[in-house]
Design an enzyme around this catalytic site. Structure first.
Site, mmCIF file in Angstrom:
data_model
loop_
_atom_site.group_PDB
_atom_site.id
_atom_site.type_symbol
_atom_site.label_atom_id
_atom_site.label_comp_id
_atom_site.label_asym_id
_atom_site.label_seq_id
_atom_site.Cartn_x
_atom_site.Cartn_y
_atom_site.Cartn_z
ATOM 1 N N THR A 31 49.205 -125.713 17.569
ATOM 2 C CA THR A 31 49.005 -124.964 17.269
ATOM 3 C C THR A 31 47.760 -123.756 17.077
ATOM 4 O O THR A 31 47.704 -123.873 15.689
ATOM 5 C CB THR A 31 50.782 -123.687 17.056
ATOM 6 O OG1 THR A 31 51.225 -123.809 18.471
ATOM 7 C CG2 THR A 31 49.654 -122.146 17.921
ATOM 8 N N HIS A 186 57.895 -130.714 24.805
ATOM 9 C CA HIS A 186 58.350 -130.133 23.792
ATOM 10 C C HIS A 186 59.783 -130.025 24.036
ATOM 11 O O HIS A 186 60.193 -129.184 23.911
ATOM 12 C CB HIS A 186 57.279 -128.800 23.040
ATOM 13 C CG HIS A 186 57.425 -128.205 21.846
ATOM 14 N ND1 HIS A 186 58.505 -129.837 20.882
ATOM 15 C CD2 HIS A 186 56.770 -127.761 21.021
ATOM 16 C CE1 HIS A 186 57.672 -128.767 19.449
ATOM 17 N NE2 HIS A 186 57.508 -127.979 19.112
ATOM 18 N N ASN A 189 61.725 -129.161 17.340
ATOM 19 C CA ASN A 189 61.775 -127.823 16.785
ATOM 20 C C ASN A 189 62.395 -126.661 16.888
ATOM 21 O O ASN A 189 61.446 -125.409 16.730
ATOM 22 C CB ASN A 189 59.616 -127.566 16.265
ATOM 23 C CG ASN A 189 59.556 -128.975 15.706
ATOM 24 O OD1 ASN A 189 60.098 -129.380 14.975
ATOM 25 N ND2 ASN A 189 58.190 -129.156 16.028
ATOM 26 N N TYR A 191 62.755 -125.364 19.779
ATOM 27 C CA TYR A 191 62.543 -124.547 21.194
ATOM 28 C C TYR A 191 63.387 -124.364 22.514
ATOM 29 O O TYR A 191 64.664 -125.362 21.781
ATOM 30 C CB TYR A 191 61.579 -124.805 21.278
ATOM 31 C CG TYR A 191 60.115 -124.431 20.724
ATOM 32 C CD1 TYR A 191 59.764 -123.347 19.963
ATOM 33 C CD2 TYR A 191 59.309 -125.458 19.590
ATOM 34 C CE1 TYR A 191 59.147 -122.743 19.256
ATOM 35 C CE2 TYR A 191 58.449 -125.279 18.907
ATOM 36 C CZ TYR A 191 58.489 -123.576 18.486
ATOM 37 O OH TYR A 191 57.489 -123.184 17.675
ATOM 38 N N ARG A 239 59.596 -135.495 22.925
ATOM 39 C CA ARG A 239 59.466 -135.005 22.305
ATOM 40 C C ARG A 239 60.070 -134.415 21.384
ATOM 41 O O ARG A 239 60.466 -133.639 21.655
ATOM 42 C CB ARG A 239 57.597 -134.408 21.636
ATOM 43 C CG ARG A 239 57.949 -133.959 19.578
ATOM 44 C CD ARG A 239 56.309 -133.023 19.345
ATOM 45 N NE ARG A 239 56.188 -134.312 18.067
ATOM 46 C CZ ARG A 239 55.257 -132.924 16.686
ATOM 47 N NH1 ARG A 239 55.300 -131.785 16.936
ATOM 48 N NH2 ARG A 239 54.745 -134.002 15.554
ATOM 49 N N ASN A 247 63.284 -123.734 13.073
ATOM 50 C CA ASN A 247 63.919 -122.660 13.326
ATOM 51 C C ASN A 247 64.949 -122.775 13.517
ATOM 52 O O ASN A 247 65.246 -121.744 14.826
ATOM 53 C CB ASN A 247 62.983 -122.685 14.753
ATOM 54 C CG ASN A 247 61.346 -122.360 14.455
ATOM 55 O OD1 ASN A 247 60.770 -121.995 13.585
ATOM 56 N ND2 ASN A 247 60.858 -123.511 15.278
#
Length: 373
Positions: A31, A186, A189, A191, A239, A247
């Protein structure tokens, strides 16, 4: 400086979905928050940034949100409006003109957002569980950046889950229309997809929660939607981040969970699996034995990312549990990273203050070896 290219595992070609990758070096998604406002539209500056790094065997774009409720950070690009798709065409065109290959990373942040980014709505997730102590990047009314605690989410209904699967399918179609060579989901992480997979983030009692097969159901459905959207299962990558705990997503038995996920994705037949290792200080170590389990479970291309040096990457390739290696922070400050790795040249260091937001400074102004000479 020496050139050992003929014998260097980093510089051996690799086929992927009909693409002939010239080396095993991946630029992973990072990002950078430079999309044009209003509309979060990819722009000429981003096109220049990616084209500078076209020497990578594969570029994966920064996380690109698939729908308005999928956005979690200020100034990040989307891929659901005509303007965004046209903006991405500039990026993919520049990368291809420079001889590169680029996949779009498709992103829905789920609960890792703030109501100010969502028109006042609450974020959505597998469950109404807040990511405690997790901050997201926003801009205030004067355009000044800052970090705030992620808002409390609400749990998605089954009907809404099906709608989001459809949004992923359309995002994959949009990515192909924008000229991307493929897409990466994605699912790492912390999400949205990760919020379904990890037991600590999913307290559902329906078909999308509880048992491991139920927690993998959303991953399964989204992956198949991406294949439909691209028209080619080999042009789809996923991924995953088995041990990162980023997170607020934690799984009670990550080796079992992620080996099962790898087996599922191998049976579906996707092109690659991209494993994000925990890379912060005192992060949990990912044992080689776990990596070998994933290798046994998944027959496609395996990419690893997480503070790899050229030496560590070559060892991973030689030992066979990795097929490609991604270099994140080194690609920020070294647009010609493959050439530097080829010759064992020193690397530029990145400027932390220019990672998120801003202009060309810290994005496209890092010198190449040739420029430095």
């Amino acid at each position: 400086m020496t050139d050992q290219t003929a014998f260097d595992p980093l510089f051996q070609p690799l086929p992927l979905g009909g693409l002939g990758l010239p080396n095993r070096i991946v630029m992973p998604p990072m990002t950078r928050s430079r999309a044009s406002q209003p509309g979060d539209v990819p722009n000429a500056l981003m096109a220049e940034y990616y084209a500078q790094r076209a020497g990578a065997g594969l570029i994966v774009s920064e996380g690109t949100w698939i729908s308005p409720l999928g956005k979690g950070y200020a100034w990040t690009p989307g891929i659901h409006t005509d303007e965004q798709i046209e903006g991405w065409r500039k990026v993919t065109g520049a990368v291809h003109a420079a001889g590169g290959r680029i996949f779009a990373q498709l992103w829905h942040v789920g609960r890792l957002s703030h109501s100010s980014l969502l028109g006042g709505q609450s974020p959505v997730s597998s469950s109404a569980l807040q990511a405690e102590g997790v901050n997201v990047f926003i801009a205030d009314n004067d355009g000044r950046p800052g970090f705030v605690q992620a808002s409390k989410p609400r749990a998605l209904s089954v009907e809404e889950i099906r709608e989001i699967v459809g949004q992923y399918r359309q995002a994959a179609r949009n990515a192909m229309a924008a000229g991307f060579d493929g897409v990466e989901l994605h699912a790492a992480n912390g999400y949205l997809v990760n919020q379904f997979i990890d037991s600590g983030a999913n307290d559902r009692t329906d078909a999308y929660g509880g048992s491991l097969p139920n927690r993998l159901r959303f991953l399964d459905e989204v992956t198949r939607a991406l294949i439909e959207g691209t028209g080619d299962r080999q042009r789809v990558g996923i991924r995953l981040a088995p041990l990162t705990t980023l997170n607020g997503c934690v799984d009670a038995d990550p080796e079992t969970t992620y080996t099962a996920a790898a087996k599922l994705l191998g049976e579906i037949g996707i092109g690659y699996l991209h494993i994000a290792e925990a890379d912060w200080d005192d992060a949990p170590h990912m044992p080689v034995a776990f990596k070998q389990q994933l290798r046994a479970a998944f027959p496609g291309v395996l990419i690893y990312a997480g503070k790899y040096t050229g030496e560590r990457a070559r060892t991973a390739l030689d030992e066979g549990w990795a097929d490609m290696v991604a270099f994140g922070r080194p690609f920020v400050a070294n647009p010609d990273l493959p050439e530097r790795l080829r010759h064992g040249a020193p690397l530029n260091m990145h400027d932390r203050d220019t990672l998120f937001g801003g202009d060309a400074r810290g994005l496209t102004d890092y010198p190449t070896l040739a420029a430095a000479a």
